[in-house]
Design a protein around this motif. Structure first.
Motif, PDB file in Angstrom:
ATOM      1  N   PRO A 198       0.832  -1.199   0.000  1.00 14.05           N
ATOM      2  CA  PRO A 198       0.000   0.000   0.000  1.00 14.05           C
ATOM      3  C   PRO A 198       0.876   1.262   0.000  1.00 14.05           C
ATOM      4  N   TYR A 199       0.426   2.270  -0.728  1.00 13.58           N
ATOM      5  CA  TYR A 199       1.206   3.506  -0.868  1.00 13.58           C
ATOM      6  C   TYR A 199       1.478   4.147   0.485  1.00 13.58           C
ATOM      7  N   SER A 200       0.508   4.107   1.402  1.00 12.08           N
ATOM      8  CA  SER A 200       0.715   4.703   2.728  1.00 12.08           C
ATOM      9  C   SER A 200       1.859   4.008   3.459  1.00 12.08           C
ATOM     10  N   GLU A 201       1.962   2.697   3.287  1.00 11.64           N
ATOM     11  CA  GLU A 201       3.058   1.941   3.903  1.00 11.64           C
ATOM     12  C   GLU A 201       4.396   2.334   3.274  1.00 11.64           C
ATOM     13  N   TRP A 202       4.400   2.459   1.945  1.00 12.18           N
ATOM     14  CA  TRP A 202       5.623   2.878   1.240  1.00 12.18           C
ATOM     15  C   TRP A 202       6.097   4.226   1.777  1.00 12.18           C
ATOM     16  N   LYS A 203       5.178   5.182   1.815  1.00 13.72           N
ATOM     17  CA  LYS A 203       5.543   6.531   2.255  1.00 13.72           C
ATOM     18  C   LYS A 203       6.097   6.514   3.680  1.00 13.72           C
ATOM     19  N   ALA A 204       5.446   5.772   4.539  1.00 12.23           N
ATOM     20  CA  ALA A 204       5.870   5.726   5.944  1.00 12.23           C
ATOM     21  C   ALA A 204       7.244   5.089   6.114  1.00 12.23           C
ATOM     22  N   ASN A 205       7.561   4.093   5.293  1.00  9.57           N
ATOM     23  CA  ASN A 205       8.792   3.327   5.477  1.00  9.57           C
ATOM     24  C   ASN A 205       9.946   3.695   4.554  1.00  9.57           C
ATOM     25  N   HIS A 206       9.648   4.345   3.420  1.00 13.00           N
ATOM     26  CA  HIS A 206      10.697   4.516   2.412  1.00 13.00           C
ATOM     27  C   HIS A 206      10.802   5.914   1.805  1.00 13.00           C
ATOM     28  N   GLN A 207       9.943   6.829   2.199  1.00 14.07           N
ATOM     29  CA  GLN A 207       9.948   8.128   1.534  1.00 14.07           C
ATOM     30  C   GLN A 207      10.175   9.259   2.527  1.00 14.07           C
ATOM     31  N   PRO A 208      11.431   9.666   2.694  1.00 13.71           N
ATOM     32  CA  PRO A 208      11.686  10.820   3.560  1.00 13.71           C
ATOM     33  C   PRO A 208      11.237  12.104   2.869  1.00 13.71           C
ATOM     34  N   LYS A 209      11.150  13.153   3.634  1.00 11.01           N
ATOM     35  CA  LYS A 209      10.805  14.468   3.089  1.00 11.01           C
ATOM     36  C   LYS A 209      11.887  14.881   2.096  1.00 11.01           C
ATOM     37  N   ALA A 210      11.468  15.469   0.992  1.00  9.69           N
ATOM     38  CA  ALA A 210      12.423  15.930  -0.025  1.00  9.69           C
ATOM     39  C   ALA A 210      13.312  17.022   0.560  1.00  9.69           C
ATOM     40  N   THR A 211      14.579  16.982   0.181  1.00 10.51           N
ATOM     41  CA  THR A 211      15.516  18.005   0.640  1.00 10.51           C
ATOM     42  C   THR A 211      15.325  19.278  -0.182  1.00 10.51           C
ATOM     43  N   ASP A 212      15.862  20.367   0.328  1.00  9.37           N
ATOM     44  CA  ASP A 212      15.815  21.624  -0.424  1.00  9.37           C
ATOM     45  C   ASP A 212      16.513  21.469  -1.772  1.00  9.37           C
ATOM     46  N   GLU A 213      17.616  20.727  -1.793  1.00  7.64           N
ATOM     47  CA  GLU A 213      18.350  20.515  -3.043  1.00  7.64           C
ATOM     48  C   GLU A 213      17.509  19.742  -4.050  1.00  7.64           C
ATOM     49  N   GLN A 214      16.816  18.710  -3.586  1.00  3.98           N
ATOM     50  CA  GLN A 214      15.959  17.940  -4.471  1.00  3.98           C
ATOM     51  C   GLN A 214      14.829  18.799  -5.032  1.00  3.98           C
ATOM     52  N   LEU A 215      14.217  19.593  -4.175  1.00  2.00           N
ATOM     53  CA  LEU A 215      13.125  20.452  -4.626  1.00  2.00           C
ATOM     54  C   LEU A 215      13.608  21.495  -5.628  1.00  2.00           C
ATOM     55  N   THR A 216      14.788  22.041  -5.397  1.00  2.00           N
ATOM     56  CA  THR A 216      15.350  23.015  -6.332  1.00  2.00           C
ATOM     57  C   THR A 216      15.606  22.365  -7.685  1.00  2.00           C
ATOM     58  N   ALA A 217      16.209  21.180  -7.682  1.00  2.00           N
ATOM     59  CA  ALA A 217      16.499  20.474  -8.928  1.00  2.00           C
ATOM     60  C   ALA A 217      15.205  20.086  -9.645  1.00  2.00           C
ATOM     61  N   TYR A 218      14.214  19.638  -8.894  1.00  2.00           N
ATOM     62  CA  TYR A 218      12.932  19.267  -9.484  1.00  2.00           C
ATOM     63  C   TYR A 218      12.266  20.479 -10.125  1.00  2.00           C
ATOM     64  N   ASN A 219      12.234  21.588  -9.391  1.00  2.00           N
ATOM     65  CA  ASN A 219      11.609  22.796  -9.928  1.00  2.00           C
ATOM     66  C   ASN A 219      12.337  23.319 -11.153  1.00  2.00           C
ATOM     67  N   ALA A 220      13.658  23.208 -11.169  1.00  2.00           N
ATOM     68  CA  ALA A 220      14.431  23.633 -12.342  1.00  2.00           C
ATOM     69  C   ALA A 220      14.086  22.762 -13.537  1.00  2.00           C
ATOM     70  N   ARG A 221      13.978  21.460 -13.305  1.00  2.00           N
ATOM     71  CA  ARG A 221      13.626  20.554 -14.409  1.00  2.00           C
ATOM     72  C   ARG A 221      12.248  20.877 -14.946  1.00  2.00           C
ATOM     73  N   GLN A 222      11.302  21.092 -14.038  1.00  2.00           N
ATOM     74  CA  GLN A 222       9.933  21.406 -14.468  1.00  2.00           C
ATOM     75  C   GLN A 222       9.917  22.720 -15.257  1.00  2.00           C
ATOM     76  N   HIS A 223      10.691  23.683 -14.800  1.00  2.00           N
ATOM     77  CA  HIS A 223      10.773  24.972 -15.499  1.00  2.00           C
ATOM     78  C   HIS A 223      11.352  24.782 -16.893  1.00  2.00           C
ATOM     79  N   ASN A 224      12.381  23.964 -17.012  1.00  2.00           N
ATOM     80  CA  ASN A 224      13.007  23.707 -18.319  1.00  2.00           C
ATOM     81  C   ASN A 224      12.055  22.990 -19.267  1.00  2.00           C
TER      82      ASN A 224
END
Length: 98
Positions: free
Chosen positions: A69-95
């Motif tokens: 289940p996705y809720s289990e995945w998130k709880a066990n394997h998905q940490p909060k995105a770092t500022d660096e990850q968010l910056t890179a993601y937003n740059a990619r989306q902008h491009n």
């Protein structure tokens, strides 16, 4: 099932096994590098099921891709995105939109 469909199904199973064996690779990292992630795969799975007249819920599609289940995945394997990850993601989306 024809041979091409069998090969495509085997490739998807192998991709899912690879992603399952590499849970440390975050969805945001996949989005930054490839433009798709596990959530995208689950949406594609649901769309294909719909196209073939199969009743698959969003949650069922996510579980097929995540292997749990996705809720289990998130709880066990998905940490909060770092500022660096968010910056890179937003740059990619902008491009992609310019």
């Amino acid at each position: 099932m024809d041979k091409k469909t069998e090969v495509e199904a085997a490739v998807l199973r192998r991709l899912l096994a690879h992603l399952d064996a590499n849970k440390d690779v975050q969805n945001i990292d996949l989005m930054i590098l490839s433009g798709f992630c596990r959530n995208c795969l689950s949406k594609w799975y649901k769309a294909a099921a719909d196209d073939h007249g199969l009743d698959v819920s969003d949650d069922d599609a996510r579980e097929a891709i995540y292997g749990m289940p996705y809720s289990e995945w998130k709880a066990n394997h998905q940490p909060k995105a770092t500022d660096e990850q968010l910056t890179a993601y937003n740059a990619r989306q902008h491009n992609l939109t310019t």
